[in-house]
Design an enzyme around this catalytic site. Structure first.
Site, short mmCIF file in Angstrom:
data_model
loop_
_atom_site.label_atom_id
_atom_site.label_comp_id
_atom_site.label_asym_id
_atom_site.label_seq_id
_atom_site.Cartn_x
_atom_site.Cartn_y
_atom_site.Cartn_z
N LYS A 195 8.92 5.69 4.04
CA LYS A 195 8.05 6.16 3.30
C LYS A 195 8.19 7.89 3.61
CE LYS A 195 3.16 7.04 2.32
NZ LYS A 195 1.93 6.27 2.65
N LYS A 248 9.84 4.49 -0.76
CA LYS A 248 8.83 4.99 -1.42
C LYS A 248 9.00 6.55 -1.22
CE LYS A 248 3.99 5.55 -1.50
NZ LYS A 248 2.94 5.39 -0.90
C1 PBG Z 1 -1.58 5.65 1.69
C2 PBG Z 1 -0.69 5.76 0.29
C3 PBG Z 1 -0.15 6.66 -0.48
C4 PBG Z 1 0.40 6.10 -1.35
C5 PBG Z 1 0.31 4.88 -1.16
N1 PBG Z 1 -0.43 4.41 0.09
C6 PBG Z 1 -0.73 8.16 -0.49
C7 PBG Z 1 -0.08 9.13 0.63
O1 PBG Z 1 0.67 8.54 1.35
O2 PBG Z 1 -0.48 10.31 0.81
C8 PBG Z 1 1.10 6.85 -2.61
C9 PBG Z 1 1.16 6.10 -3.90
C10 PBG Z 1 1.27 6.79 -5.14
O3 PBG Z 1 1.56 8.18 -5.11
O4 PBG Z 1 1.21 6.24 -6.25
N2 PBG Z 1 -1.09 6.27 2.56
#
Ligand code: PBG
Length: 323
Positions: A195, A248
C-alpha cells in the site's frame, strides 16, 4: 516490401473472432464493492469528490447490499464513520462500533454476501492517523494491540474476511494470532500488503473523514518510487499468515500487480482507489472520456496485469455492463 507472412490483423477482423482470442475477461464475480457506513437512519449523503458514492446509514446500506448481491458481486469492503472519534480510535474495536453493527445487520439480511472489513484506525482517531501516537508519530507496537482488538470485534460481529490497511510492521501475525486464539482460525486475512503513500487517496479521505490532522502517512505507507520493496512487503505478509494480498492503488501501479502475481502464488487483489475513480468520473462528466469504455478498459487492464480480484467503486456499473 515483401507481403507479411503472419498478419496479426487476421484475428482482429470482427468482434466474433476478437472475442474468441480475447485473453482477459471481466466478471462481476471478481469485483469487490467498497461502502462507507455512517450513523443514523435514512442517511444517503453523496461524497462531493466522488459522485455516485455515498455515506450510507445501516438501513440503506442493507438495501444496497441486496442489489450488489443480485448483480453477481460476491463481496463488499466496509469502512466506518463512527459517531465520535478519540485519540485511540475506540469505535474501531467497540462491540457496538459502527462497522460491527453494520456487519451484523448485513449478515442477517444478506447472509450469502461476503463482508470484508477494512481494518485501520484512521477513520476512528481524532488525529486521523492509522494508529496510536507517540512523540508525533504512529507507534507501531502499541498500534498492533489495538488492531488485534479491532480484528476480534469485527470477527465476533460476523465479518467473513479481515483486511488490514494500516501498514504497521508485524500486523498480520498479531491479527492472525488473536483470531486463532478465539477460534476464528477460518477467517481469511486479505492484507493491504503493498500500500503506497498515494495522492490518489484524496477523495477517500473526504468520504471516510480520515485525513490526517498533521503530517502525512509516509512514515508507514510505501514510497511510490519503490517496486522491489513491494516484493519484500508481500513476502513478509505471507510469512505472517496472509491468505490474499493486495496492491493499492491499481492503475498507476500495474508493474507492482504484475510482479506480485508472477512471484507469489496467493490470490492477488488490486484496489482501484478513490482518486482513480474520481479522475475518470470527472473526465466522463466533462465529456472528455467515454464512460462505459474507459470503465471497462481500466478494469480489464488491472485484471490483465494480474489482479484476481478488483476493489472498485465502479463495481455496480461494471457488473451491469459485463453481467
Ligand atoms: C485506510 C484506508 C485508506 C484507503 C483505504 N483504506 C486511506 C488512506 O490510507 O489514507 C484508500 C481508499 C481509496 O482511496 O479509495 N487506511
Amino acid at each position: 516490401m515483401e507481403n507479411p507472412y503472419y498478419r496479426p490483423r487476421r484475428l482482429r477482423r470482427n468482434e466474433a473472432i476478437r472475442s474468441m482470442v480475447r485473453e482477459t475477461r471481466l466478471s462481476p464475480s471478481h469485483f469487490i464493492y467498497p461502502f462507507f457506513v455512517c450513523p443514523g437512519t435514512a442517511v444517503r449523503k453523496e461524497i462531493g469528490s466522488m459522485p455516485g458514492v455515498f455515506n450510507l446509514s445501516i438501513d440503506l446500506l442493507v438495501e444496497e447490499c441486496r442489489s450488489v448481491k443480485s448483480l453477481g458481486i460476491p463481496a463488499i469492503l466496509l469502512f466506518g464513520l463512527p459517531p465520535a472519534k478519540d485519540e485511540v480510535g475506540s469505535d474501531a474495536y467497540a462491540e457496538d462500533g459502527i462497522v460491527q453493527q453494520a456487519v451484523r445487520a448485513i449478515k442477517s439480511a444478506v447472509p450469502a454476501l461476503l463482508v470484508i472489513t477494512d481494518l485501520c484506525l484512521c477513520e476512528y482517531t481524532s488525529h486521523g492517523h492509522c494508529g496510536q501516537l507517540r512523540d508525533g508519530d504512529v507507534a507501531n507496537d502499541e498500534t498492533l494491540r489495538l488492531l488485534a482488538k479491532a480484528a476480534l470485534a469485527q470477527a465476533k460481529a460476523g465479518a467473513d474476511i479481515i483486511a488490514p490497511s494500516d501498514m504497521m510492521d508485524g500486523r498480520v501475525r498479531v491479527i492472525r494470532e488473536a483470531l486463532d486464539e478465539q477460534h476464528f482460525e477460518n477467517i481469511p486475512i486479505l492484507s493491504y500488503a503493498a500500500k503506497y503513500a498515494s495522492g490518489f487517496y484524496g477523495p477517500f479521505r473526504e468520504a471516510a473523514d480520515s485525513a490526517p490532522k498533521f503530517g502525512d502517512r509516509r512514515s508507514y505507507q510505501m514510497d511510490p518510487a519503490n517496486q522491489r520493496e513491494a516484493i519484500r512487503e508481500v513476502a513478509l505478509d505471507i510469512e505472517e499468515g496472509a491468505d490474499m494480498v493486495m496492491v493499492k492503488p491499481a492503475m498507476p501501479y500495474l508493474d507492482v500487480v504484475y510482479r506480485v502475481k508472477t512471484e507469489f502464488d496467493l490470490p492477488v487483489a488490486a484496489y482501484q482507489v478513490s482518486g482513480e475513480y474520481s479522475a475518470l468520473v470527472a473526465a466522463h462528466r466533462n465529456g472528455w472520456l467515454e464512460r462505459e469504455r474507459t470503465i471497462l478498459e481500466s478494469l480489464t487492464c488491472i485484471k490483465r496485469a494480474g489482479a484476481d480480484m478488483i476493489i472498485t467503486y465502479f463495481a455496480k456499473d461494471a457488473a451491469k455492463l459485463v453481467g
